[in-house]
Enzyme design. Structure first.
Site, PDB file in Angstrom:
ATOM      1  N   GLU A 105       0.829  -1.201   0.000  1.00  0.00           N
ATOM      2  CA  GLU A 105       0.000   0.000   0.000  1.00  0.00           C
ATOM      3  C   GLU A 105       0.866   1.254   0.000  1.00  0.00           C
ATOM      4  OE1 GLU A 105      -4.080  -1.544   2.048  1.00  0.00           O
ATOM      5  OE2 GLU A 105      -2.577  -0.773   3.418  1.00  0.00           O
ATOM      6  N   CYS A 162       3.133   8.874   0.768  1.00  0.00           N
ATOM      7  CA  CYS A 162       3.684   8.011   1.813  1.00  0.00           C
ATOM      8  C   CYS A 162       3.997   6.666   1.160  1.00  0.00           C
ATOM      9  CB  CYS A 162       2.681   7.872   2.943  1.00  0.00           C
ATOM     10  SG  CYS A 162       3.259   6.818   4.272  1.00  0.00           S
ATOM     11  N   CYS A 215       7.071  -5.911   7.473  1.00  0.00           N
ATOM     12  CA  CYS A 215       8.155  -5.288   8.237  1.00  0.00           C
ATOM     13  C   CYS A 215       8.599  -6.257   9.319  1.00  0.00           C
ATOM     14  CB  CYS A 215       7.656  -3.988   8.885  1.00  0.00           C
ATOM     15  SG  CYS A 215       8.948  -3.074   9.762  1.00  0.00           S
ATOM     16  N   CYS A 271       6.886  -3.581  15.915  1.00  0.00           N
ATOM     17  CA  CYS A 271       6.514  -2.619  16.950  1.00  0.00           C
ATOM     18  C   CYS A 271       5.115  -2.977  17.472  1.00  0.00           C
ATOM     19  CB  CYS A 271       6.562  -1.192  16.416  1.00  0.00           C
ATOM     20  SG  CYS A 271       8.225  -0.724  15.902  1.00  0.00           S
ATOM     21  N   CYS A 312       1.818  -1.502  15.837  1.00  0.00           N
ATOM     22  CA  CYS A 312       1.766  -1.291  14.381  1.00  0.00           C
ATOM     23  C   CYS A 312       1.209  -2.531  13.675  1.00  0.00           C
ATOM     24  CB  CYS A 312       3.179  -0.979  13.868  1.00  0.00           C
ATOM     25  SG  CYS A 312       3.233  -0.744  12.083  1.00  0.00           S
ATOM     26  N   CYS A 334      -1.201   6.101   9.837  1.00  0.00           N
ATOM     27  CA  CYS A 334       0.077   5.516  10.258  1.00  0.00           C
ATOM     28  C   CYS A 334      -0.132   4.169  10.916  1.00  0.00           C
ATOM     29  CB  CYS A 334       0.755   6.395  11.293  1.00  0.00           C
ATOM     30  SG  CYS A 334       1.112   8.024  10.733  1.00  0.00           S
TER      31      CYS A 334
HETATM   32  N1  SAH Z   1       9.590   1.732   9.990  1.00  0.00           N
HETATM   33  C1  SAH Z   1       9.638   3.147   9.958  1.00  0.00           C
HETATM   34  C2  SAH Z   1       8.642   3.802   9.036  1.00  0.00           C
HETATM   35  C3  SAH Z   1       7.216   3.278   8.995  1.00  0.00           C
HETATM   36  S1  SAH Z   1       6.087   3.670  10.264  1.00  0.00           S
HETATM   37  C4  SAH Z   1       9.509   3.690  11.357  1.00  0.00           C
HETATM   38  O1  SAH Z   1       9.203   2.944  12.274  1.00  0.00           O
HETATM   39  O2  SAH Z   1       9.742   4.864  11.554  1.00  0.00           O
HETATM   40  C5  SAH Z   1       5.760   5.380  10.252  1.00  0.00           C
HETATM   41  C6  SAH Z   1       5.357   5.898  11.641  1.00  0.00           C
HETATM   42  O3  SAH Z   1       4.030   5.444  12.010  1.00  0.00           O
HETATM   43  C7  SAH Z   1       6.285   5.403  12.725  1.00  0.00           C
HETATM   44  O4  SAH Z   1       6.626   6.451  13.600  1.00  0.00           O
HETATM   45  C8  SAH Z   1       5.425   4.381  13.426  1.00  0.00           C
HETATM   46  O5  SAH Z   1       5.862   4.131  14.727  1.00  0.00           O
HETATM   47  C9  SAH Z   1       4.064   5.014  13.354  1.00  0.00           C
HETATM   48  N2  SAH Z   1       2.972   4.087  13.659  1.00  0.00           N
HETATM   49  C10 SAH Z   1       2.956   2.753  13.498  1.00  0.00           C
HETATM   50  N3  SAH Z   1       1.779   2.233  13.930  1.00  0.00           N
HETATM   51  C11 SAH Z   1       1.028   3.261  14.357  1.00  0.00           C
HETATM   52  C12 SAH Z   1      -0.284   3.367  14.884  1.00  0.00           C
HETATM   53  N4  SAH Z   1      -1.066   2.294  15.048  1.00  0.00           N
HETATM   54  N5  SAH Z   1      -0.723   4.600  15.213  1.00  0.00           N
HETATM   55  C13 SAH Z   1       0.056   5.681  15.022  1.00  0.00           C
HETATM   56  N6  SAH Z   1       1.284   5.645  14.503  1.00  0.00           N
HETATM   57  C14 SAH Z   1       1.781   4.453  14.189  1.00  0.00           C
END
Ligand code: SAH
Length: 358
Positions: A94, A107, A114, A118, A121, A337
């Site tokens: 996506e 984006c 990934c 986290c 996420c 995000c």
């Molecule tokens: N892997 C990279 C880029 C992708 S995520 C990174 O971690 O920076 C882009 C941003 O979205 C990151 O800051 C991530 O922590 C955030 N993110 C992921 N899941 C989220 C969620 N459920 N709500 C809000 N932000 C989120």
């Protein structure tokens, strides 16, 4: 012996020049080809009409031109658009268009899935399916710009889609060079932001690259204890080491490192966490981007109240930090995000590992 056809979409211009020369063509055709692919959005050599008919016929034998296909396109009530794209091998990913922030922003993903896992996420749930090639990373930009009629418009790119860009270092850097090419999109690196969870060796390496995007660090917590629970990679590269690397990172005069901080109710959103964060960032040229959690089924956290978000931001602002709260865009189409996920792809070993780590 016949060499397999090279993909025009996956070559930097110097590599294309060499490939043309090796096949008995003139190097300067690389510029024409770049203009067709990136400025005109052409996806077929046959359409490159300033090349002779014979040359086009030969090139079509010697090269391919792979472009991600749009499988689905959804538009949010706020104008955000999410594209589901299919790659050459059938894998899907996506990419998201976010208008009027006030700039126009794409984006873009750097991996299918990934490996970082986290805790909040959704993409992390997939595990890593595979890395994208530079051609697939820039391909998303070509497809979005074409579909949105923006090939000749200015836009920003955030590498904040699916994947950890520094975990796919070489292809991500190659993609940045391709986007920067003066005969292609001619994107200034200042219009590109790379967001990373803090893979330190790769971050140190990037500090020496000629083309340097803006840097965003997904911090999410001011202490190792808390961060480890949210970002598994913190067990390897801790908070103090990341901040040290940021202090050493070469920044142009006016630029700052963005620190992203996902706010999770009752987990990392207390005024005390904010005070610790402010202390941690003193002496770093920073701006803090607070991201209230985008909740989703299966994500075991909640979004804080607006009051808690404001209170957290105020503590930082009172201590002189530059703070913004990310307005969540496209939530109604799950384009916000951490909400990018493609269902139904075979789980990888990394995914099983990610689940085991949790
Ligand atoms: N892997 C990279 C880029 C992708 S995520 C990174 O971690 O920076 C882009 C941003 O979205 C990151 O800051 C991530 O922590 C955030 N993110 C992921 N899941 C989220 C969620 N459920 N709500 C809000 N932000 C989120």
């Amino acid at each position: 012996m016949t060499t397999p056809p090279l993909d025009l979409a996956n070559l930097e211009r110097p590599a294309l020049e060499s490939a043309l020369e090796e096949r008995g063509h003139k190097r300067f055709h690389a510029r024409q080809i770049f203009r067709w692919i990136y400025k005109r959005g052409v996806t077929d050599v046959a359409a490159m009409t300033d090349l002779s008919r014979e040359l086009r016929a030969t090139l079509a034998q010697e090269f391919t031109l792979t472009t991600p296909a749009i499988v689905a396109r959804e538009r949010s009530s706020d104008g955000t658009e999410k594209f589901l794209l299919r790659l050459g091998d059938g894998r899907q990913l996506e990419s998201v268009f976010i208008p009027d922030t006030p700039s126009m922003t794409f984006c873009i993903s750097t991996q299918v899935g990934c490996a970082m896992a986290c805790a909040f996420c959704l993409t992390g749930r997939m595990g890593l399916v595979r890395n994208l090639t530079a051609g697939e990373i820039t391909g998303q930009v070509r497809v979005l710009a074409g579909a949105l009629g923006m090939l000749d418009k200015k836009f920003n790119i955030v590498l904040m889609g699916m994947g950890e860009p520094l975990h796919n270092y070489d292809e991500t850097m190659r993609a940045l060079r391709m986007l920067n090419d003066e005969h292609g999109f001619a994107m200034s690196p200042r219009r590109v932001t790379l967001s990373t969870v803090g893979l330190l060796p790769a971050l140190e390496k990037m500090a020496r690259e000629p083309i340097m995007p803006n840097l965003a660090i997904s911090l999410h917590a001011p202490t190792d204890k808390l961060r480890e629970a949210l970002v598994p990679l913190n067990k390897k590269y801790g908070v103090a080491d990341i901040i040290d690397a940021c202090k050493r990172f070469p920044l142009s005069k006016r630029s700052r490192i963005t620190f992203e901080y996902v706010l999770l109710a009752g987990v990392n959103d207390s005024p005390d966490d904010a005070r610790k964060l402010a202390k941690l960032l003193s002496g770093v040229k920073s701006k803090v981007n607070l991201i209230p959690l985008n909740a989703a089924p299966g994500i075991p956290f909640e979004r804080p109240s607006d009051e808690a978000i404001d209170r957290f931001a105020q503590v930082l602002a009172d201590r002189g930090l530059v703070v913004s709260v990310r307005k969540s865009r496209g939530r109604d189409i799950r384009a916000a995000c951490g909400q990018l996920i493609v269902e139904g792809q075979k789980p990888s070993p990394a995914q099983r590992l990610a689940v085991a780590l949790r």
